[in-house]
Design an enzyme around this catalytic site. Structure first.
Site, PDB file in Angstrom:
ATOM      1  N   GLU A 178      -7.347  -1.464  15.167  1.00 46.35           N
ATOM      2  CA  GLU A 178      -8.287  -1.653  13.851  1.00 46.35           C
ATOM      3  C   GLU A 178      -9.366  -1.824  15.167  1.00 46.35           C
ATOM      4  O   GLU A 178     -10.365  -3.434  15.505  1.00 46.35           O
ATOM      5  CB  GLU A 178      -8.435  -2.751  13.076  1.00 46.35           C
ATOM      6  CG  GLU A 178      -8.907  -1.490  12.122  1.00 46.35           C
ATOM      7  CD  GLU A 178      -8.655  -2.148  10.166  1.00 46.35           C
ATOM      8  OE1 GLU A 178      -7.082  -2.203  10.011  1.00 46.35           O
ATOM      9  OE2 GLU A 178      -9.817  -3.211  10.107  1.00 46.35           O
ATOM     10  N   ARG A 210      -7.586   3.692  -4.719  1.00 45.49           N
ATOM     11  CA  ARG A 210      -6.373   4.599  -3.902  1.00 45.49           C
ATOM     12  C   ARG A 210      -6.151   5.665  -4.583  1.00 45.49           C
ATOM     13  O   ARG A 210      -6.105   7.240  -4.268  1.00 45.49           O
ATOM     14  CB  ARG A 210      -5.261   3.795  -3.841  1.00 45.49           C
ATOM     15  CG  ARG A 210      -3.942   3.808  -3.101  1.00 45.49           C
ATOM     16  CD  ARG A 210      -3.346   3.110  -2.395  1.00 45.49           C
ATOM     17  NE  ARG A 210      -3.990   1.218  -1.568  1.00 45.49           N
ATOM     18  CZ  ARG A 210      -4.434   0.725  -2.129  1.00 45.49           C
ATOM     19  NH1 ARG A 210      -4.110   0.037  -3.076  1.00 45.49           N
ATOM     20  NH2 ARG A 210      -5.072  -0.447  -1.136  1.00 45.49           N
ATOM     21  N   ASP A 219      -5.745  -8.601  -6.234  1.00 54.09           N
ATOM     22  CA  ASP A 219      -5.848  -7.629  -7.362  1.00 54.09           C
ATOM     23  C   ASP A 219      -5.589  -9.144  -8.598  1.00 54.09           C
ATOM     24  O   ASP A 219      -6.004  -8.820  -9.413  1.00 54.09           O
ATOM     25  CB  ASP A 219      -4.184  -7.622  -7.149  1.00 54.09           C
ATOM     26  CG  ASP A 219      -3.547  -5.919  -6.731  1.00 54.09           C
ATOM     27  OD1 ASP A 219      -4.991  -4.912  -6.640  1.00 54.09           O
ATOM     28  OD2 ASP A 219      -2.756  -5.481  -6.631  1.00 54.09           O
ATOM     29  N   LYS A 278      -2.445   0.588 -12.297  1.00 56.32           N
ATOM     30  CA  LYS A 278      -3.412   0.235 -12.036  1.00 56.32           C
ATOM     31  C   LYS A 278      -3.482   1.202 -11.114  1.00 56.32           C
ATOM     32  O   LYS A 278      -4.211   2.066 -10.392  1.00 56.32           O
ATOM     33  CB  LYS A 278      -2.944  -0.813 -10.521  1.00 56.32           C
ATOM     34  CG  LYS A 278      -3.969  -0.912  -9.523  1.00 56.32           C
ATOM     35  CD  LYS A 278      -3.039  -1.832  -8.417  1.00 56.32           C
ATOM     36  CE  LYS A 278      -3.957  -1.605  -7.264  1.00 56.32           C
ATOM     37  NZ  LYS A 278      -4.015  -2.660  -5.498  1.00 56.32           N
ATOM     38  N   LYS A 321       0.887  -1.826  -0.148  1.00 53.02           N
ATOM     39  CA  LYS A 321      -0.399  -0.401   0.221  1.00 53.02           C
ATOM     40  C   LYS A 321       1.185   1.300   0.116  1.00 53.02           C
ATOM     41  O   LYS A 321       0.528   1.748  -0.722  1.00 53.02           O
ATOM     42  CB  LYS A 321      -0.799  -0.022   1.052  1.00 53.02           C
ATOM     43  CG  LYS A 321      -2.369  -1.227   1.188  1.00 53.02           C
ATOM     44  CD  LYS A 321      -3.053  -0.285   2.426  1.00 53.02           C
ATOM     45  CE  LYS A 321      -4.311  -1.011   1.874  1.00 53.02           C
ATOM     46  NZ  LYS A 321      -4.944  -0.413   3.630  1.00 53.02           N
ATOM     47  N   ASP A 343      -7.843   2.643   4.913  1.00 53.77           N
ATOM     48  CA  ASP A 343      -8.436   1.660   5.325  1.00 53.77           C
ATOM     49  C   ASP A 343      -9.496   1.382   3.983  1.00 53.77           C
ATOM     50  O   ASP A 343      -9.490   2.654   3.201  1.00 53.77           O
ATOM     51  CB  ASP A 343      -9.676   1.506   6.435  1.00 53.77           C
ATOM     52  CG  ASP A 343     -10.091  -0.142   7.153  1.00 53.77           C
ATOM     53  OD1 ASP A 343      -9.083   0.307   8.005  1.00 53.77           O
ATOM     54  OD2 ASP A 343     -11.006  -0.027   6.549  1.00 53.77           O
TER      55      ASP A 343
HETATM   56  P1  IMP Z   1      -7.088  -2.501   5.239  1.00 51.56           P
HETATM   57  O1  IMP Z   1      -7.250  -0.961   4.486  1.00 51.56           O
HETATM   58  O2  IMP Z   1      -5.747  -2.719   5.440  1.00 51.56           O
HETATM   59  O3  IMP Z   1      -7.773  -3.723   6.395  1.00 51.56           O
HETATM   60  O4  IMP Z   1      -6.984  -3.892   3.641  1.00 51.56           O
HETATM   61  C1  IMP Z   1      -7.826  -4.569   3.542  1.00 51.56           C
HETATM   62  C2  IMP Z   1      -7.056  -5.544   3.176  1.00 51.56           C
HETATM   63  O5  IMP Z   1      -8.194  -5.375   1.673  1.00 51.56           O
HETATM   64  C3  IMP Z   1      -6.361  -5.522   2.834  1.00 51.56           C
HETATM   65  O6  IMP Z   1      -5.369  -6.619   3.225  1.00 51.56           O
HETATM   66  C4  IMP Z   1      -6.600  -6.224   1.044  1.00 51.56           C
HETATM   67  O7  IMP Z   1      -5.990  -7.679   1.567  1.00 51.56           O
HETATM   68  C5  IMP Z   1      -7.249  -5.753  -0.066  1.00 51.56           C
HETATM   69  N1  IMP Z   1      -7.164  -4.815   0.108  1.00 51.56           N
HETATM   70  C6  IMP Z   1      -7.068  -3.460   0.019  1.00 51.56           C
HETATM   71  N2  IMP Z   1      -7.308  -2.832  -1.001  1.00 51.56           N
HETATM   72  C7  IMP Z   1      -5.739  -3.528  -2.193  1.00 51.56           C
HETATM   73  C8  IMP Z   1      -5.744  -3.258  -2.913  1.00 51.56           C
HETATM   74  O8  IMP Z   1      -5.545  -1.853  -3.985  1.00 51.56           O
HETATM   75  N3  IMP Z   1      -5.786  -4.600  -4.152  1.00 51.56           N
HETATM   76  C9  IMP Z   1      -5.648  -5.760  -3.601  1.00 51.56           C
HETATM   77  N4  IMP Z   1      -6.412  -5.983  -2.684  1.00 51.56           N
HETATM   78  C10 IMP Z   1      -6.735  -4.494  -1.656  1.00 51.56           C
END
Ligand code: IMP
Length: 188
Positions: free
Chosen positions: A40, A168, A144, A162, A16, A69
Site C-alpha cells: 500500500e 462497497r 461498522d 448493510k 471485505k 481500497d
Molecule cells: P483498506 O481498504 O483495507 O485500506 O481499509 C481501510 C479500513 O477502513 C479498514 O481496515 C477498516 O478498518 C475500514 N473499513 C473499510 N470499509 C469498512 C466497512 O465496510 N466497515 C467497517 N470498516 C471499514
C-alpha cells in the site's frame, strides 16, 4: 464449461471478501478469494492507492481480479482518517475516534473497486454519507459499530441489510454494470 469462479478478490481482509462475494453473487458474478497482503503506497488519493494495489495483486494472482481500497472520512476532522483508515483503526480504534469527536459528527465512507487483468485497469468509486454514533453499537468489523448511514438510526453493525446499501455495494454495482457489459461484448 461452467466456471466456478469468474474473478478473484485479492485482500487480506476476510470480512471485505465475504461482503463483496454476497454482493457480486446477487449480480450473477462468482468471486473467489486470493488472500494476500498487498503493498500500500502512501498517498492522499484512494484511486492511486487502489491502482497500485491492483497491479501488485495481478503480479501475484495472475488472473482477472478486483481489489478494494476504502476509507472513512470525518468532516469535522478534515477528512481524517481517510486513506489512513486501516492504520488508525489498528492504533486508536473506534474508542479513539469517539474520543476525538464533539458535536459535529458527519462522515462518509468511500470505496474504490479496481479491476485488473492483462488488458484493463479500471476503477469504480462510490461514497456513502452518514455520521459517527455517540457510542459503539452492535457487533461488526472495523468502523461498522460507529458508522450510521444517512437516513438510518442504526449503525452498520446493527443493520441486517448493510450489503444492500453500503459504499462497497454502490461501487460493486458500478463495477458489475461495466464488467457484465464487457463480458457480453467478448462473447459476440
Ligand atoms: P483498506 O481498504 O483495507 O485500506 O481499509 C481501510 C479500513 O477502513 C479498514 O481496515 C477498516 O478498518 C475500514 N473499513 C473499510 N470499509 C469498512 C466497512 O465496510 N466497515 C467497517 N470498516 C471499514
Amino acid at each position: 464449461m461452467h466456471k466456478s469462479v469468474d474473478l478473484f478478490f485479492v485482500s487480506s481482509n476476510n470480512h471485505k471478501y465475504l461482503e463483496a462475494k454476497e454482493i457480486l453473487d446477487s449480480f450473477g458474478i462468482k468471486l473467489g478469494f486470493f488472500k494476500s497482503n498487498l503493498e500500500e503506497i502512501q498517498s492522499n488519493s484512494l484511486k492511486d492507492i487502489a491502482s497500485k494495489k491492483a497491479i501488485d495483486a495481478f503480479s501475484k494472482c495472475k488472473k482477472p481480479l478486483i481489489i478494494e481500497d476504502a476509507g472513512l472520512f470525518i468532516d469535522s476532522l478534515y477528512g481524517f482518517p481517510g486513506p489512513y483508515s486501516s492504520y488508525v483503526f489498528k492504533t486508536i480504534g473506534n474508542k479513539g475516534i469517539l474520543n476525538l469527536l464533539k458535536q459535529k459528527r458527519k462522515a462518509k465512507f468511500i470505496s474504490i473497486i479496481t479491476y485488473c487483468d492483462k488488458n484493463f485497469l479500471e476503477s469504480f468509486n462510490s461514497k456513502l454519507d452518514g455520521s459517527i454514533s455517540k457510542y459503539s453499537k452492535g457487533k461488526g468489523w472495523g468502523y461498522d459499530p460507529i458508522f450510521v448511514p444517512k437516513n438510518f438510526t442504526k449503525t452498520f453493525a446493527e443493520l441486517k441489510n448493510k450489503n444492500e446499501l453500503s459504499h462497497r455495494f454502490k461501487a460493486l454495482k458500478k463495477f458489475s454494470n461495466w464488467y457484465l457489459h464487457k463480458m457480453e461484448s467478448y462473447d459476440q
